[in-house]
Design a protein around this motif. Structure first.
Motif, PDB file in Angstrom:
ATOM      1  N   GLU A   1       0.800  -1.233   0.000  1.00  0.00           N
ATOM      2  CA  GLU A   1       0.000   0.000   0.000  1.00  0.00           C
ATOM      3  C   GLU A   1       0.830   1.279   0.000  1.00  0.00           C
ATOM      4  OE1 GLU A   1      -1.247   0.719   4.587  1.00  0.00           O
ATOM      5  OE2 GLU A   1      -1.976  -1.126   3.698  1.00  0.00           O
ATOM      6  N   THR A   2       2.070   1.219   0.450  1.00  0.00           N
ATOM      7  CA  THR A   2       2.924   2.418   0.461  1.00  0.00           C
ATOM      8  C   THR A   2       3.904   2.416  -0.722  1.00  0.00           C
ATOM      9  OG1 THR A   2       4.421   1.291   1.985  1.00  0.00           O
ATOM     10  CG2 THR A   2       2.771   2.775   2.953  1.00  0.00           C
TER      11      THR A   2
ATOM     12  N   HIS B   1       8.751   0.480   1.138  1.00  0.00           N
ATOM     13  CA  HIS B   1       8.446  -0.761   1.844  1.00  0.00           C
ATOM     14  C   HIS B   1       9.611  -1.140   2.729  1.00  0.00           C
ATOM     15  CE1 HIS B   1      10.612  -1.983  -1.807  1.00  0.00           C
ATOM     16  NE2 HIS B   1      11.048  -3.013  -1.087  1.00  0.00           N
ATOM     17  N   LYS B   2       9.396  -2.160   3.569  1.00  0.00           N
ATOM     18  CA  LYS B   2      10.480  -2.664   4.410  1.00  0.00           C
ATOM     19  C   LYS B   2      10.429  -4.178   4.425  1.00  0.00           C
ATOM     20  CE  LYS B   2       7.716  -1.663   8.526  1.00  0.00           C
ATOM     21  NZ  LYS B   2       7.613  -0.772   9.681  1.00  0.00           N
ATOM     22  N   HIS B   3      11.616  -4.756   4.606  1.00  0.00           N
ATOM     23  CA  HIS B   3      11.790  -6.203   4.731  1.00  0.00           C
ATOM     24  C   HIS B   3      12.140  -6.436   6.200  1.00  0.00           C
ATOM     25  CE1 HIS B   3      12.203  -6.625   0.281  1.00  0.00           C
ATOM     26  NE2 HIS B   3      12.645  -5.381   0.408  1.00  0.00           N
TER      27      HIS B   3
ATOM     28  N   VAL C   1       7.844  -8.712   3.378  1.00  0.00           N
ATOM     29  CA  VAL C   1       7.719  -7.336   2.896  1.00  0.00           C
ATOM     30  C   VAL C   1       6.495  -6.692   3.536  1.00  0.00           C
ATOM     31  CG1 VAL C   1       7.411  -5.886   0.850  1.00  0.00           C
ATOM     32  CG2 VAL C   1       8.801  -7.965   0.712  1.00  0.00           C
ATOM     33  N   GLN C   2       6.702  -5.485   4.087  1.00  0.00           N
ATOM     34  CA  GLN C   2       5.624  -4.767   4.758  1.00  0.00           C
ATOM     35  C   GLN C   2       5.592  -3.315   4.291  1.00  0.00           C
ATOM     36  OE1 GLN C   2       6.055  -5.185   9.013  1.00  0.00           O
ATOM     37  NE2 GLN C   2       6.308  -7.397   8.887  1.00  0.00           N
ATOM     38  N   PRO C   3       4.442  -2.660   4.425  1.00  0.00           N
ATOM     39  CA  PRO C   3       4.366  -1.233   4.096  1.00  0.00           C
ATOM     40  C   PRO C   3       5.293  -0.436   4.999  1.00  0.00           C
ATOM     41  CG  PRO C   3       2.173  -2.146   4.556  1.00  0.00           C
ATOM     42  CD  PRO C   3       3.178  -3.192   4.901  1.00  0.00           C
ATOM     43  N   SER C   4       5.749   0.712   4.507  1.00  0.00           N
ATOM     44  CA  SER C   4       6.633   1.553   5.307  1.00  0.00           C
ATOM     45  C   SER C   4       6.385   3.020   5.013  1.00  0.00           C
ATOM     46  CB  SER C   4       8.095   1.226   5.011  1.00  0.00           C
ATOM     47  OG  SER C   4       8.947   2.094   5.730  1.00  0.00           O
ATOM     48  N   LYS C   5       6.229   3.782   6.077  1.00  0.00           N
ATOM     49  CA  LYS C   5       6.121   5.238   5.946  1.00  0.00           C
ATOM     50  C   LYS C   5       7.437   5.908   6.311  1.00  0.00           C
ATOM     51  CE  LYS C   5       1.252   5.222   6.279  1.00  0.00           C
ATOM     52  NZ  LYS C   5       0.019   5.563   6.811  1.00  0.00           N
ATOM     53  N   GLU C   6       8.420   5.106   6.740  1.00  0.00           N
ATOM     54  CA  GLU C   6       9.744   5.642   7.056  1.00  0.00           C
ATOM     55  C   GLU C   6      10.531   5.719   5.751  1.00  0.00           C
ATOM     56  OE1 GLU C   6       8.911   2.472   8.591  1.00  0.00           O
ATOM     57  OE2 GLU C   6       7.994   3.351  10.346  1.00  0.00           O
TER      58      GLU C   6
END
Length: 124
Positions: free
Chosen positions: A80-81, A85-87, A94-99
């Motif tokens: 969604e971002t 993303h981040k692992h 893999v996950q969404p990331s706002k950083e």
């Protein structure tokens, strides 16, 4: 001084850092840094910054094992971002990331590895 170096200097989580590569042109810079953190983990920083582009990878690891890698390589279109993303723990998680900036990443890391407080050892 580059804002990245200022952020590393100010961070309570950073023990030391080394600039591994730096290239600069009229309208861009490329930066690679290895930062040793206070808990013995390492943060590898890679950024390409220009007027039109911002590519990054921040890899946090300990003893050669991935803790988290944040990046914006455009290959996880279902996140969604996207492209951010981040692992987490492995390249496959893999996950969404706002950083998306070094400042964001350092805030996350500082929350996870707070320095030992001398007040906690004080007896009342």
């Amino acid at each position: 001084m580059l804002r990245e170096l200022e952020s590393l200097e100010k961070s309570s989580a950073v023990k030391s850092y080394e600039i591994l590569d730096y290239k600069e042109g009229d309208s861009f810079y490329f930066l690679k840094i290895g930062a040793e953190l206070i808990d013995g983990s390492v943060l590898y920083i890679r950024e390409f910054v220009s007027e039109d582009e911002y590519n990054y990878s921040f890899q946090w690891q300990k003893d050669g094992k991935l803790i988290v890698r944040w990046d914006n390589a455009p290959h996880h279109k279902d996140v969604e971002t996207y492209p951010h993303h981040k692992h987490v723990g492995s390249k496959d998680n893999v996950q969404p990331s706002k950083e998306i900036s070094l400042e964001d990443i350092l805030r996350v890391i500082e929350e996870k590895i707070k320095p030992q407080s001398s007040a906690s050892s004080h007896l009342c």
